[in-house]
Design a protein around this motif. Structure first.
Motif, PDB file in Angstrom:
ATOM      1  N   LEU A   1       0.830  -1.201   0.000  1.00 54.87           N
ATOM      2  CA  LEU A   1       0.000   0.000   0.000  1.00 54.87           C
ATOM      3  C   LEU A   1       0.869   1.257   0.000  1.00 54.87           C
ATOM      4  CD1 LEU A   1      -2.797   1.466   0.478  1.00 54.87           C
ATOM      5  CD2 LEU A   1      -2.098   1.491   2.873  1.00 54.87           C
ATOM      6  N   ARG A   2       1.863   1.299   0.874  1.00 50.50           N
ATOM      7  CA  ARG A   2       2.707   2.490   0.956  1.00 50.50           C
ATOM      8  C   ARG A   2       3.414   2.761  -0.364  1.00 50.50           C
ATOM      9  NH1 ARG A   2       5.345   1.093   6.893  1.00 50.50           N
ATOM     10  NH2 ARG A   2       3.548   1.761   8.147  1.00 50.50           N
ATOM     11  N   SER A   3       3.823   1.706  -1.023  1.00 51.45           N
ATOM     12  CA  SER A   3       4.503   1.872  -2.309  1.00 51.45           C
ATOM     13  C   SER A   3       3.533   2.364  -3.381  1.00 51.45           C
ATOM     14  CB  SER A   3       5.124   0.549  -2.733  1.00 51.45           C
ATOM     15  OG  SER A   3       5.695   0.641  -4.020  1.00 51.45           O
ATOM     16  N   ILE A   4       2.355   1.758  -3.436  1.00 48.16           N
ATOM     17  CA  ILE A   4       1.378   2.131  -4.465  1.00 48.16           C
ATOM     18  C   ILE A   4       0.822   3.525  -4.212  1.00 48.16           C
ATOM     19  CG2 ILE A   4      -0.889   1.536  -5.431  1.00 48.16           C
ATOM     20  CD1 ILE A   4      -0.171  -1.413  -4.815  1.00 48.16           C
ATOM     21  N   ALA A   5       0.583   3.860  -2.939  1.00 50.74           N
ATOM     22  CA  ALA A   5      -0.009   5.156  -2.619  1.00 50.74           C
ATOM     23  C   ALA A   5       0.902   6.319  -2.999  1.00 50.74           C
ATOM     24  CB  ALA A   5      -0.328   5.230  -1.131  1.00 50.74           C
ATOM     25  N   SER A   6       2.194   6.077  -3.108  1.00 49.92           N
ATOM     26  CA  SER A   6       3.115   7.157  -3.467  1.00 49.92           C
ATOM     27  C   SER A   6       2.858   7.694  -4.873  1.00 49.92           C
ATOM     28  CB  SER A   6       4.566   6.662  -3.363  1.00 49.92           C
ATOM     29  OG  SER A   6       4.812   5.622  -4.294  1.00 49.92           O
ATOM     30  N   ALA A   7       2.153   6.921  -5.704  1.00 46.36           N
ATOM     31  CA  ALA A   7       1.804   7.373  -7.054  1.00 46.36           C
ATOM     32  C   ALA A   7       0.593   8.298  -7.050  1.00 46.36           C
ATOM     33  CB  ALA A   7       1.533   6.171  -7.960  1.00 46.36           C
ATOM     34  N   ASP A   8      -0.036   8.503  -5.859  1.00 41.21           N
ATOM     35  CA  ASP A   8      -1.177   9.425  -5.703  1.00 41.21           C
ATOM     36  C   ASP A   8      -2.332   9.057  -6.645  1.00 41.21           C
ATOM     37  OD1 ASP A   8      -2.678  11.439  -4.691  1.00 41.21           O
ATOM     38  OD2 ASP A   8      -1.371  13.081  -5.307  1.00 41.21           O
ATOM     39  N   LEU A   9      -2.690   7.779  -6.633  1.00 36.45           N
ATOM     40  CA  LEU A   9      -3.796   7.300  -7.452  1.00 36.45           C
ATOM     41  C   LEU A   9      -5.115   7.430  -6.698  1.00 36.45           C
ATOM     42  CD1 LEU A   9      -2.147   3.981  -8.702  1.00 36.45           C
ATOM     43  CD2 LEU A   9      -2.421   6.099 -10.024  1.00 36.45           C
ATOM     44  N   PRO A  10      -6.257   7.448  -7.387  1.00 35.89           N
ATOM     45  CA  PRO A  10      -7.556   7.416  -6.703  1.00 35.89           C
ATOM     46  C   PRO A  10      -7.705   6.118  -5.901  1.00 35.89           C
ATOM     47  CG  PRO A  10      -7.802   7.967  -9.031  1.00 35.89           C
ATOM     48  CD  PRO A  10      -6.390   7.544  -8.849  1.00 35.89           C
ATOM     49  N   PRO A  11      -8.510   6.124  -4.858  1.00 39.16           N
ATOM     50  CA  PRO A  11      -8.636   4.941  -3.997  1.00 39.16           C
ATOM     51  C   PRO A  11      -8.972   3.654  -4.742  1.00 39.16           C
ATOM     52  CG  PRO A  11      -9.632   6.814  -2.924  1.00 39.16           C
ATOM     53  CD  PRO A  11      -9.257   7.262  -4.311  1.00 39.16           C
ATOM     54  N   HIS A  12      -9.883   3.719  -5.734  1.00 42.52           N
ATOM     55  CA  HIS A  12     -10.265   2.478  -6.406  1.00 42.52           C
ATOM     56  C   HIS A  12      -9.121   1.918  -7.246  1.00 42.52           C
ATOM     57  CE1 HIS A  12     -11.023   5.545  -9.454  1.00 42.52           C
ATOM     58  NE2 HIS A  12     -11.076   4.591 -10.377  1.00 42.52           N
ATOM     59  N   ARG A  13      -8.249   2.785  -7.750  1.00 45.06           N
ATOM     60  CA  ARG A  13      -7.095   2.310  -8.513  1.00 45.06           C
ATOM     61  C   ARG A  13      -6.000   1.777  -7.582  1.00 45.06           C
ATOM     62  NH1 ARG A  13      -5.116   6.326 -12.996  1.00 45.06           N
ATOM     63  NH2 ARG A  13      -3.798   4.470 -13.385  1.00 45.06           N
ATOM     64  N   VAL A  14      -5.907   2.317  -6.386  1.00 48.45           N
ATOM     65  CA  VAL A  14      -4.986   1.766  -5.394  1.00 48.45           C
ATOM     66  C   VAL A  14      -5.388   0.333  -5.074  1.00 48.45           C
ATOM     67  CG1 VAL A  14      -4.145   1.945  -3.026  1.00 48.45           C
ATOM     68  CG2 VAL A  14      -4.399   4.015  -4.407  1.00 48.45           C
ATOM     69  N   LEU A  15      -6.692   0.118  -4.877  1.00 45.31           N
ATOM     70  CA  LEU A  15      -7.173  -1.231  -4.587  1.00 45.31           C
ATOM     71  C   LEU A  15      -6.888  -2.181  -5.746  1.00 45.31           C
ATOM     72  CD1 LEU A  15     -10.622  -0.675  -2.819  1.00 45.31           C
ATOM     73  CD2 LEU A  15      -8.434  -1.314  -1.787  1.00 45.31           C
ATOM     74  N   ARG A  16      -7.053  -1.691  -6.965  1.00 43.07           N
ATOM     75  CA  ARG A  16      -6.822  -2.548  -8.125  1.00 43.07           C
ATOM     76  C   ARG A  16      -5.369  -3.025  -8.163  1.00 43.07           C
ATOM     77  NH1 ARG A  16      -8.233   0.283 -13.535  1.00 43.07           N
ATOM     78  NH2 ARG A  16     -10.188   0.483 -12.387  1.00 43.07           N
ATOM     79  N   ARG A  17      -4.449  -2.115  -7.872  1.00 44.75           N
ATOM     80  CA  ARG A  17      -3.037  -2.499  -7.884  1.00 44.75           C
ATOM     81  C   ARG A  17      -2.698  -3.411  -6.700  1.00 44.75           C
ATOM     82  NH1 ARG A  17       1.110   2.031 -10.150  1.00 44.75           N
ATOM     83  NH2 ARG A  17      -0.026   2.568 -12.071  1.00 44.75           N
ATOM     84  N   LEU A  18      -3.300  -3.153  -5.555  1.00 48.87           N
ATOM     85  CA  LEU A  18      -3.090  -4.036  -4.412  1.00 48.87           C
ATOM     86  C   LEU A  18      -3.589  -5.448  -4.728  1.00 48.87           C
ATOM     87  CD1 LEU A  18      -4.078  -1.881  -1.291  1.00 48.87           C
ATOM     88  CD2 LEU A  18      -1.857  -2.945  -1.721  1.00 48.87           C
ATOM     89  N   ASP A  19      -4.720  -5.528  -5.401  1.00 44.37           N
ATOM     90  CA  ASP A  19      -5.286  -6.826  -5.767  1.00 44.37           C
ATOM     91  C   ASP A  19      -4.373  -7.554  -6.754  1.00 44.37           C
ATOM     92  OD1 ASP A  19      -7.356  -8.848  -5.921  1.00 44.37           O
ATOM     93  OD2 ASP A  19      -7.825  -8.038  -7.895  1.00 44.37           O
ATOM     94  N   ASP A  20      -3.859  -6.824  -7.751  1.00 46.91           N
ATOM     95  CA  ASP A  20      -2.941  -7.434  -8.721  1.00 46.91           C
ATOM     96  C   ASP A  20      -1.691  -7.961  -8.026  1.00 46.91           C
ATOM     97  OD1 ASP A  20      -4.672  -6.846 -10.774  1.00 46.91           O
ATOM     98  OD2 ASP A  20      -3.633  -4.996 -11.359  1.00 46.91           O
ATOM     99  N   SER A  21      -1.152  -7.160  -7.111  1.00 45.91           N
ATOM    100  CA  SER A  21       0.061  -7.562  -6.405  1.00 45.91           C
ATOM    101  C   SER A  21      -0.171  -8.800  -5.548  1.00 45.91           C
ATOM    102  CB  SER A  21       0.557  -6.404  -5.529  1.00 45.91           C
ATOM    103  OG  SER A  21       1.634  -6.801  -4.719  1.00 45.91           O
ATOM    104  N   ALA A  22      -1.279  -8.826  -4.803  1.00 46.43           N
ATOM    105  CA  ALA A  22      -1.555  -9.950  -3.908  1.00 46.43           C
ATOM    106  C   ALA A  22      -1.899 -11.219  -4.670  1.00 46.43           C
ATOM    107  CB  ALA A  22      -2.689  -9.582  -2.961  1.00 46.43           C
TER     108      ALA A  22
END
Length: 419
Positions: free
Chosen positions: A253-274
């Motif tokens: 999360l900390r890594s993805i959030a640094s890109a300043d994406l909207p919340p739903h796109r943060v979740l999408r990347r977290l889901d892809d990573s997991a």
């Protein structure tokens, strides 16, 4: 001990008419072995060393009468512990210490034998509290009648050996528990700091007494332009394994959030990573991006319960947020939802342990939260204290994580500073 076992043995009787000529079973042997098993089973019922010592002395008195106590190896104080019976019957502790040291010395026999008191008005003996190379002291027994028989001595030695085995397991359990505790403390990372324009309070309560941290977590991440990302998550499962996966989600999360994406796109990347890691446990997650300058908060949910908002009058309501699949499924499909947020309101994000009860419908659980009222001027710490108390979170059936946030009211000086 060997002589005591021999007292159970009887000469084998051979039936010349029976094929194979096996020994006949002696009912007395069966009865005494059954009693022995029952006696041994009453020792070591927990992984608590002190409780095992108390069980040992209690069983010793049950079997041979008199008084029993434990003297720990290396006890500088020279005091009896777990005394059962009349302490006045016990021999001088200096004799017991010498007897225990004799059987616990580095050169002692692998199969230590009891030490009988050589003098004194009362019969006494010190049975080694030992198993194999592990020596823990001695079981000291005394009584004011006939001396201990070889059979009694053998029985006490057997019980002491069983207790020593359980003490070894208890000490190993404590050692491993200490290592796990250190690891859990390392996993219990503090969340980041929000912008000064936002008051945030966080509380985490792990379920049970043996864990410091589980799979629930809260996080805050500073974004550009005075915005702050608020996050709560819940990894499926409990204990250390869930905590390890929790740290993986937080790190991502900390890594993805640094890109300043909207919340739903943060979740999408977290889901892809997991989902790219088959061993990673699924998790629910709720993200809120708070924008004080616009007075807005935008949510996105991955299988998580909805957030709550407390208005200026202290009334609680739940906010509708589209719910996507949990993280780690690889399904994606997360949608945002935006609400107005002003300084008179308090935002509350939480994990399901706060509200859920086994066998209860989740809507009823959420209604109980919505029924909680607060003081109109309650700060974020007061809000969390109230909700934890009203929902009896100290006795929750699952881990509990709660985050409360309030906007700072902008003063005229703040507005002038923006011109």
């Amino acid at each position: 001990m060997v002589r005591w076992f021999q007292s159970f043995r009887r000469p084998a009787t051979v039936d010349p008419l029976a094929s194979g000529g096996g020994p006949e079973e002696d009912p007395g042997v069966r009865s005494r072995l059954t009693a022995l098993r029952a006696s041994a089973a009453r020792i070591g019922t927990t992984l608590d060393e002190n409780a095992t010592c108390a069980e040992l002395t209690r069983e010793a008195v049950r079997q041979v009468g008199g008084t029993a106590a434990v003297l720990r190896a290396g006890s500088e104080a020279g005091e009896y512990e777990a005394v059962n019976g009349d302490p006045a019957l016990l021999p001088d502790v200096r004799w017991a210490m010498a007897a225990a040291q004799e059987t616990s010395a580095p050169g002692a026999a692998a199969d230590p034998v009891p030490v009988l008191a050589s003098g004194g008005a009362r019969p006494a003996l010190c049975v080694p509290l030992a198993t194999g190379r592990h020596r823990y002291g001695g079981l000291v027994c005394a009584r004011d009648r006939a001396p201990f028989t070889p059979e009694e001595t053998g029985l006490l030695a057997l019980l002491a050996e069983r207790a020593a085995s359980h003490i070894r397991h208890a000490q190993e359990h404590e050692r491993v528990r200490g290592i796990v505790g250190k690891l859990q403390r390392a996993l219990l990372a503090e969340p980041g700091r929000p912008h000064p324009n936002l008051d945030v309070a966080i509380r985490y309560l792990p379920v049970g007494q043996s864990a410091l941290v589980g799979g629930d977590w809260c996080e805050t991440v500073r974004l550009h332009f005075g915005r702050t990302l608020l996050v709560v998550g819940d990894v499926m499962g409990h204990g250390l394994e869930a905590a390890v996966d929790m740290t993986a989600y937080r790190s991502s999360l900390r890594s993805i959030a640094s890109a300043d994406l909207p919340p739903h796109r943060v979740l999408r990347r977290l889901d892809d990573s997991a989902s790219a890691e088959p061993e990673r446990r699924p998790a629910t997650c709720l993200i809120a991006r708070v924008d004080p300058n616009r007075g807005q908060v935008t949510f996105a949910s991955a299988g998580h319960l909805p957030p709550a908002v407390i208005d200026a009058q202290g009334r609680t309501s739940l906010l509708a947020v589209p719910v996507g699949p949990p993280l780690g499924t690889g399904l994606g499909g997360y949608e945002p939802a935006t609400y107005e947020l002003d300084p008179g309101q308090t935002l509350v994000l939480f994990t399901d342990g706060l509200v859920e009860h086994r066998g209860e419908d989740i809507d009823h659980s959420l209604d109980r939260l919505a029924g909680v009222s607060f003081e109109a001027t309650a700060g974020v710490e007061d809000v969390i204290d109230t909700v934890l108390a009203r929902l009896d979170a100290r006795h929750a059936e699952d881990d509990v994580a709660v985050l409360a946030a309030q906007l700072h009211a902008r003063t005229q000086q703040d507005l002038d500073g923006r011109r």
